[in-house]
Motif scaffolding. Structure first.
Motif, PDB file in Angstrom:
ATOM      1  N   PHE A 160      -0.004   6.701   1.109  1.00  0.00           N
ATOM      2  CA  PHE A 160       0.093   6.493  -0.072  1.00  0.00           C
ATOM      3  C   PHE A 160      -0.919   7.289  -1.195  1.00  0.00           C
ATOM      4  O   PHE A 160      -1.637   6.596  -1.538  1.00  0.00           O
ATOM      5  CB  PHE A 160      -0.207   4.879  -0.364  1.00  0.00           C
TER       6      PHE A 160
ATOM      7  N   ASP B 273       7.585   0.800  -3.424  1.00  0.00           N
ATOM      8  CA  ASP B 273       6.422   1.404  -3.528  1.00  0.00           C
ATOM      9  C   ASP B 273       5.413   1.589  -4.926  1.00  0.00           C
ATOM     10  O   ASP B 273       4.200   1.249  -4.889  1.00  0.00           O
ATOM     11  CB  ASP B 273       6.386   2.718  -2.645  1.00  0.00           C
TER      12      ASP B 273
ATOM     13  N   THR C 172       7.954   2.620   2.174  1.00  0.00           N
ATOM     14  CA  THR C 172       8.714   2.941   0.789  1.00  0.00           C
ATOM     15  C   THR C 172       9.197   2.118  -0.029  1.00  0.00           C
ATOM     16  O   THR C 172       9.510   2.661  -1.176  1.00  0.00           O
ATOM     17  CB  THR C 172       9.629   4.282   1.260  1.00  0.00           C
TER      18      THR C 172
END
Length: 324
Positions: free
Chosen positions: A67, A120, A117
């Motif tokens: 991330f 996100d 994902t």
């Protein structure tokens, strides 16, 4: 900060087949025939209420920095005899005892789903606002174990997964156990409401984004009538006339008096997947029961709440007020 909910794999599935909004069934999932279904009749929200509560804890499976370099953990936890996975995102400050949000995904093709994902951008914004964000992979999704009854159990098992994700989050040593909220989108929106009525102690606040109906019979009759999946459900449970107790006991409305947490509902006026009327009805039912509920009608927004003010901002403003 995002201008809506990012759920990339779900968009195409919605356009292809509207059944993705109910019962854990997705456009890409095969429709089981009635002869392939075997489901115990007592698996309901009431059965969760009457069962001894589980006390899961997170076990770290993997550390990742997928991330933008931010730290996150992939963890496992137990729920109803299954081993499930979740992703934990920590706020940049790294401060101990942060408030936490358990974010529950909507219906999506399990073959395409990834907890790394899904949603996100929304998770990014919530983490940046100071929240620990836990995104569980509900049963039959991601690396979580499969439940053979998943497609026809009216998301009772998945609701238990939400309850146990919230309990595991509260036991996390870096989280303030008194400030855990549950947030869900679409089918996940209905499930967080169900989780809050069966286990009133697990969430300080609840947010339902474009939620599907909290009474599964309404989903079934709207989206499944005339399909093989409808026949499958009827073979497993019977219809409303044949099995009124079953359908009552899988509805959150039956247990509204147990609701202890404030509820925020956000729904787009241009949602062409889940009718906004369902959120209006939910709000009226909760109000009639004397519960703390607020409905925000996002003018012009679609099912993903695109075209409205940032979803994260609406969530954090509500949570700042209700669990400061």
């Amino acid at each position: 900060m995002p201008d809506g909910i990012n759920a990339r794999p779900l968009g195409a599935a919605i356009a292809a087949f509207v059944l993705i909004t109910l019962c854990g069934c997705t456009a890409a999932s095969p429709m089981p025939s009635p002869g392939h279904v075997s489901l115990p009749s007592d698996r309901t929200l009431r059965s969760i209420i009457e069962a001894e509560p589980e006390h899961p804890v997170f076990e770290v499976v993997q550390e990742t920095t997928d991330f933008d370099g931010d730290h996150a953990d992939v963890v496992s936890y137990e729920s109803g005899g299954l081993l499930l996975r979740a992703v934990i995102r920590r706020p940049p400050s790294g401060a101990p005892e942060s408030p936490a949000i358990v974010f529950v995904h909507g219906s999506v093709d399990p073959d395409e789903y990834s907890g790394l994902t899904e949603y996100d951008e929304l998770a990014d914004a919530l983490v940046d606002s100071g929240y620990t964000v836990v995104v569980p992979d509900l049963r039959n999704h991601g690396e979580s174990e499969d439940d053979p009854a998943w497609e026809t159990d009216m998301d009772v098992g998945a609701t238990l997964d939400v309850v146990n994700a919230a309990r595991a989050t509260a036991s996390d040593p870096q989280v303030d156990a008194e400030r855990v909220a549950i947030v869900g989108h679409s089918l996940g929106g209905a499930m967080v409401v169900k989780a809050a009525v069966v286990a009133p102690d697990v969430a300080r606040a609840v947010v339902a984004l474009a939620p599907s109906h909290v009474s599964p019979w309404e989903d079934v009759t709207r989206f499944a009538s005339g399909t093989p999946f409808y026949d499958t459900i009827m073979a497993a449970h019977g219809d409303l006339e044949e099995s009124p107790d079953y359908w009552r006991d899988v509805s959150a409305l039956t247990f509204v008096d147990r609701m202890a947490s404030p509820l925020l509902v956000v729904h787009g006026t241009h949602d062409d997947v889940v009718p906004i009327g369902w959120s209006r009805l939910l709000t009226a039912q909760w109000t009639g029961a004397g519960k703390d509920v607020e409905l925000i009608e996002a003018e012009g927004a679609d099912h993903f709440l695109n075209g409205t003010a940032p979803v994260a901002q609406r969530i954090t403003e509500f949570l700042a007020e209700r669990m400061p």
